[in-house]
Structure formats: structure tokens, C-alpha cells
Motif scaffolding. Structure first.
Motif, PDB file in Angstrom:
ATOM      1  N   ARG A  66      30.035 117.911  16.562  1.00 42.60           N
ATOM      2  CA  ARG A  66      31.437 118.180  16.861  1.00 42.60           C
ATOM      3  C   ARG A  66      32.343 117.346  15.949  1.00 42.60           C
ATOM      4  O   ARG A  66      31.885 116.424  15.282  1.00 42.60           O
ATOM      5  CB  ARG A  66      31.731 117.879  18.334  1.00 42.60           C
ATOM      6  CG  ARG A  66      30.949 118.756  19.300  1.00 42.60           C
ATOM      7  CD  ARG A  66      31.467 118.555  20.716  1.00 42.60           C
ATOM      8  NE  ARG A  66      30.701 119.317  21.674  1.00 42.60           N
ATOM      9  CZ  ARG A  66      30.912 120.592  21.978  1.00 42.60           C
ATOM     10  NH1 ARG A  66      31.858 121.262  21.353  1.00 42.60           N
ATOM     11  NH2 ARG A  66      30.185 121.204  22.883  1.00 42.60           N
TER      12      ARG A  66
ATOM     13  N   THR B 128      35.320 117.546  22.345  1.00 38.75           N
ATOM     14  CA  THR B 128      34.316 117.595  23.403  1.00 38.75           C
ATOM     15  C   THR B 128      34.231 119.011  23.956  1.00 38.75           C
ATOM     16  O   THR B 128      35.036 119.883  23.602  1.00 38.75           O
ATOM     17  CB  THR B 128      34.673 116.632  24.554  1.00 38.75           C
ATOM     18  OG1 THR B 128      35.740 117.202  25.326  1.00 38.75           O
ATOM     19  CG2 THR B 128      35.101 115.272  24.022  1.00 38.75           C
ATOM     20  N   SER B 129      33.297 119.244  24.838  1.00 41.42           N
ATOM     21  CA  SER B 129      33.158 120.571  25.443  1.00 41.42           C
ATOM     22  C   SER B 129      34.357 120.925  26.295  1.00 41.42           C
ATOM     23  O   SER B 129      34.613 122.097  26.567  1.00 41.42           O
ATOM     24  CB  SER B 129      31.880 120.618  26.287  1.00 41.42           C
ATOM     25  OG  SER B 129      31.899 119.594  27.262  1.00 41.42           O
ATOM     26  N   SER B 130      35.135 119.919  26.728  1.00 42.47           N
ATOM     27  CA  SER B 130      36.305 120.156  27.571  1.00 42.47           C
ATOM     28  C   SER B 130      37.620 120.101  26.806  1.00 42.47           C
ATOM     29  O   SER B 130      38.676 120.347  27.383  1.00 42.47           O
ATOM     30  CB  SER B 130      36.351 119.120  28.700  1.00 42.47           C
ATOM     31  OG  SER B 130      35.188 119.163  29.474  1.00 42.47           O
TER      32      SER B 130
ATOM     33  N   GLU C  59      23.774 121.927  24.067  1.00 38.51           N
ATOM     34  CA  GLU C  59      24.874 121.612  24.966  1.00 38.51           C
ATOM     35  C   GLU C  59      26.110 122.455  24.671  1.00 38.51           C
ATOM     36  O   GLU C  59      26.996 122.585  25.497  1.00 38.51           O
ATOM     37  CB  GLU C  59      25.245 120.127  24.842  1.00 38.51           C
ATOM     38  CG  GLU C  59      24.126 119.178  25.249  1.00 38.51           C
ATOM     39  CD  GLU C  59      24.517 117.732  25.004  1.00 38.51           C
ATOM     40  OE1 GLU C  59      25.693 117.500  24.659  1.00 38.51           O
ATOM     41  OE2 GLU C  59      23.658 116.855  25.172  1.00 38.51           O
ATOM     42  N   LEU C  60      26.178 123.015  23.452  1.00 39.91           N
ATOM     43  CA  LEU C  60      27.361 123.784  23.084  1.00 39.91           C
ATOM     44  C   LEU C  60      27.448 125.101  23.845  1.00 39.91           C
ATOM     45  O   LEU C  60      28.536 125.641  24.028  1.00 39.91           O
ATOM     46  CB  LEU C  60      27.343 124.076  21.577  1.00 39.91           C
ATOM     47  CG  LEU C  60      27.390 122.852  20.668  1.00 39.91           C
ATOM     48  CD1 LEU C  60      27.213 123.285  19.226  1.00 39.91           C
ATOM     49  CD2 LEU C  60      28.683 122.104  20.849  1.00 39.91           C
TER      50      LEU C  60
ATOM     51  N   ASP D  79      29.721 128.995  22.209  1.00 42.01           N
ATOM     52  CA  ASP D  79      30.596 127.934  21.712  1.00 42.01           C
ATOM     53  C   ASP D  79      30.172 127.551  20.305  1.00 42.01           C
ATOM     54  O   ASP D  79      29.817 126.427  20.023  1.00 42.01           O
ATOM     55  CB  ASP D  79      30.531 126.715  22.655  1.00 42.01           C
ATOM     56  CG  ASP D  79      31.589 125.686  22.317  1.00 42.01           C
ATOM     57  OD1 ASP D  79      32.524 126.026  21.559  1.00 42.01           O
ATOM     58  OD2 ASP D  79      31.478 124.556  22.798  1.00 42.01           O
TER      59      ASP D  79
END
Length: 363
Positions: A117, A145-147, A355-356, A360
Motif C-alpha cells: 500500500r 489502509t483498508s479503511s 488482505e486486500l 481491492d
């Protein structure tokens, strides 16, 4: 990976979790793993350089200096080595501030960041960025981040002094207020609906170990696809300078379907008292998308995986970013081994890439 003791504090505010009302509550004690293979990211992407852009040589030199002055081996407490303790004050300040930034990278991982990222130096943002603030306090870096996007302030001190019953201490309160004001200024941008989140990692580093005060008041903010594309273009510009430096000490190899620039440097931990190792940093200017990584290196059966694992031995395995891979090995990789080594780095990172999520994709 070495480790450090971290204590997390959250702000108590009835109106908003991002407002530092001056009352902080201790909510958790944890152990953070510290990954030296992430440290070159700090040097390349998080440190402002007013006179010249970073090069692979400077990135390797700065990382090697930290490695030579800290105890960073797996299973030990992150601490200063004897060499660092005898440094003059100007050098010890450089080491302490640099290591504080490297420890803050671990706080970024708490929010779901990893080297696939984006990571941004807040001082290098263009004034067109919605995260740009012209004056006043800014976080040291901003991570994807993912959020959403999250600002992180990093501080390092070469002493023992985690906050006690009177937490936080005055100098910490001042920094917390500065980050709060940065968040409010960013929220005035027309494309930002809510103040972006931020946190502060305050590391106390000694020759006996490292303690961290982690102040965490809020949640990340989302940016538009156009703004995220602009951020990746900015990172690409930095990566290009790393890959294009014209220096005979930088090797060029064909790997990852890219022309890759590589530099290796010996690391002698504790100046001869520990096992010698080699730091290898590789960079390429074109970014590989998540789908490209998965298609080429998405399984443990990737070409050369076993050979590269044998090369890496029992030292720290490598980490990969959008444009950079690093490894700490027990000997310098030969030129014909480098493509295989980098393939293993990418294959290992796919565990993090999962995790993406399937939709994403990194653009």
C-alpha cells in the motif's frame, strides 16, 4: 524480527473520537514486532530531502547505519548496541529520530498498512492534495489502509520515560494537539467529509529495550479514485529516481519483467560481535499491480522459490513494496541469483496481498 513493548492510549471524548479532550485512557499492552526489512521504505518515501532526491545508495547507507547501531535480530528486544551508546550527540539524535520513524511503520501495520500500500511523506505532498496543509503541524507520514488514509506522527527518544499516571506529559500533549489541528484543517477540503484519523507513536529507546506509547484517537478517511491515482504517481516519481541513479556501484538486472536496480551492503552487527549479514535493496520504476503479482508469483511454487529460501537462510526475510524489495541475507546474492531472490520476495508477500480482498486491486 525484534520486538518492542507497546502501550496504547485512546482519547476519551463524548463528542468525537478524533478530538483530544486531554483525557486519555490506557486500553492495551501489546508486543510489536519490528521488521528491519521495512526500514528502507522510511528512508526512500518518508524522509524529506531539500537538496537532492534519494538514491539506492543513500537508502542502503542510512538503513545499514541503523542496523549497525541496533540489536535487531529475531527474538531479541529492539535496543541500542554498544556502538550507538558511544556516539556523539548529533549522531545519536539522528539515530534516535530515524529509529522512531522505523518503529512508527509498525504502528502503521496496526491499521492494516503493509508495503503493498501507499506511504507518503506529509512534507512532500503537492498543494493539490486534499491531505495537504500549508502551515502548522503535520504528521510525519500518511498511509493507505483498508479503511482509508491515516496520518502518523513519529517520535523517538533515547531514554526511558513512558507515560505514567499523569499521562500524557506536556510535550506529548503539544504534539497531540498539533495532530488534531492538522486533521481539522484537512477536513475543510471540499472532498473530505470527516476529519482524517491520525495517531502518534512515541518510542523510548535504550540499550535495554524499547517502549512505545501509542496514542490512537480515530478512524481513517476515504479519498476519491482520482486523488489516489495522484498519490501513486507521486510515489512512482520517487521510485524512478531510485532506479535511475547512474552509479557504477548499483547493479542492473532483469527481474520481475522489469529492469531492476540493486545495491548490496555488508552489515556487521555490533561491529564484529554478531554474525555478519548483507543488506540488499532493489528498486524498479514501474509499479506492478496486485493482479500482475498474483498471476506471476501468487503461489509457493513460483520459480526459484526453494533456491532463494536457501540463499536467505535463517536471517530476516525480505519485504516488498510497490517499487522496492529488501532482504537481509547471510551473504551477498550473486547477480544471477537476484531475479530468483526477488521472485521469492514477491511470492511471500502474496500472503499479505490477500488482505486486500479480490476487488481491492492496487492501481
Amino acid at each position: 524480527m525484534a520486538f518492542a513493548a507497546a502501550r496504547t492510549y485512546q482519547c476519551i471524548s463524548p463528542s468525537s473520537p478524533t478530538v483530544p479532550a486531554g483525557v486519555w485512557s490506557h486500553v492495551a499492552d501489546k508486543t510489536w514486532q519490528v521488521r528491519p526489512t521495512w526500514w528502507p521504505f522510511v528512508s526512500a518515501f518518508v524522509v524529506r530531502r531539500p537538496y537532492a532526491p534519494p538514491t539506492l545508495l543513500t537508502v542502503a547507507a542510512e538503513t545499514a547505519l541503523l542496523l549497525e547501531n541496533t540489536n535487531w535480530r529475531p527474538g531479541v528486544a529492539l535496543s541500542w548496541s554498544g556502538a550507538a551508546m558511544s556516539c556523539p550527540s548529533h549522531m545519536s539524535r539522528f539515530l534516535t529520530e530515524s529509529l522512531g520513524l522505523c518503529i512508527a511503520i509498525e504502528s502503521a501495520s496496526v491499521y492494516g498498512w503493509h508495503p503493498l500500500r501507499a506511504i507518503l511523506d506529509a512534507d512532500r505532498l503537492s498543494n493539490a492534495s486534499p491531505l495537504y496543509v500549508a502551515s502548522g503541524s503535520r504528521p510525519d507520514f500518511i498511509v493507505q489502509t483498508s479503511s482509508g488514509w491515516h496520518g502518523i506522527e513519529a517520535r523517538g527518544r533515547g531514554s526511558t520515560g513512558p507515560v505514567g499516571s499523569g499521562r500524557p506529559v506536556a510535550v506529548q500533549k503539544s504534539k497531540l494537539e498539533g495532530m488534531h489541528n492538522w486533521s481539522l484543517k484537512v477536513a475543510k477540503h471540499s472532498s473530505i467529509a470527516t476529519p482524517p484519523s491520525w495517531s502518534m507513536s512515541w518510542a523510548w529507546i535504550t540499550d535495554a529495550g524499547t517502549s512505545i506509547d501509542h496514542f490512537d484517537p480515530g478512524e481513517p478517511v476515504a479519498l476519491s479514485a482520482d486523488h489516489e491515482q495522484a498519490i501513486w504517481r507521486e510515489m512512482s516519481a520517487v521510485a524512478s529516481t531510485l532506479a535511475e541513479v547512474d552509479d557504477p556501484r548499483v547493479r542492473r538486472v532483469d527481474a520481475l519483467d522489469r529492469r531492476v536496480s540493486v545495491v548490496s551492503r555488508p552489515i556487521q552487527e555490533n561491529y564484529g560481535n554478531g554474525r555478519p549479514a548483507w543488506l540488499t535493496v532493489a528498486s524498479w520504476s514501474e509499479r506492478m499491480t496486485d493482479s500482475e503479482l498474483r498471476e506471476r508469483f501468487g503461489s509457493a511454487d513460483a520459480p526459484g522459490t526453494e533456491a532463494s529460501r536457501e540463499l536467505l537462510g535463517d536471517l530476516d526475510l525480505a519485504a516488498i513494496g510497490a517499487f522496492m524489495a529488501t532482504a537481509i541475507t547471510d551473504r551477498p546474492p550473486l547477480e544471477n541469483e537476484l531475479p530468483t531472490l526477488l521472485q521469492t520476495v514477491v511470492a511471500r508477500t502474496m500472503d499479505l496481498g490477500d488482505e486486500l480482498g479480490p476487488t481491492d486491486e492496487l492501481r
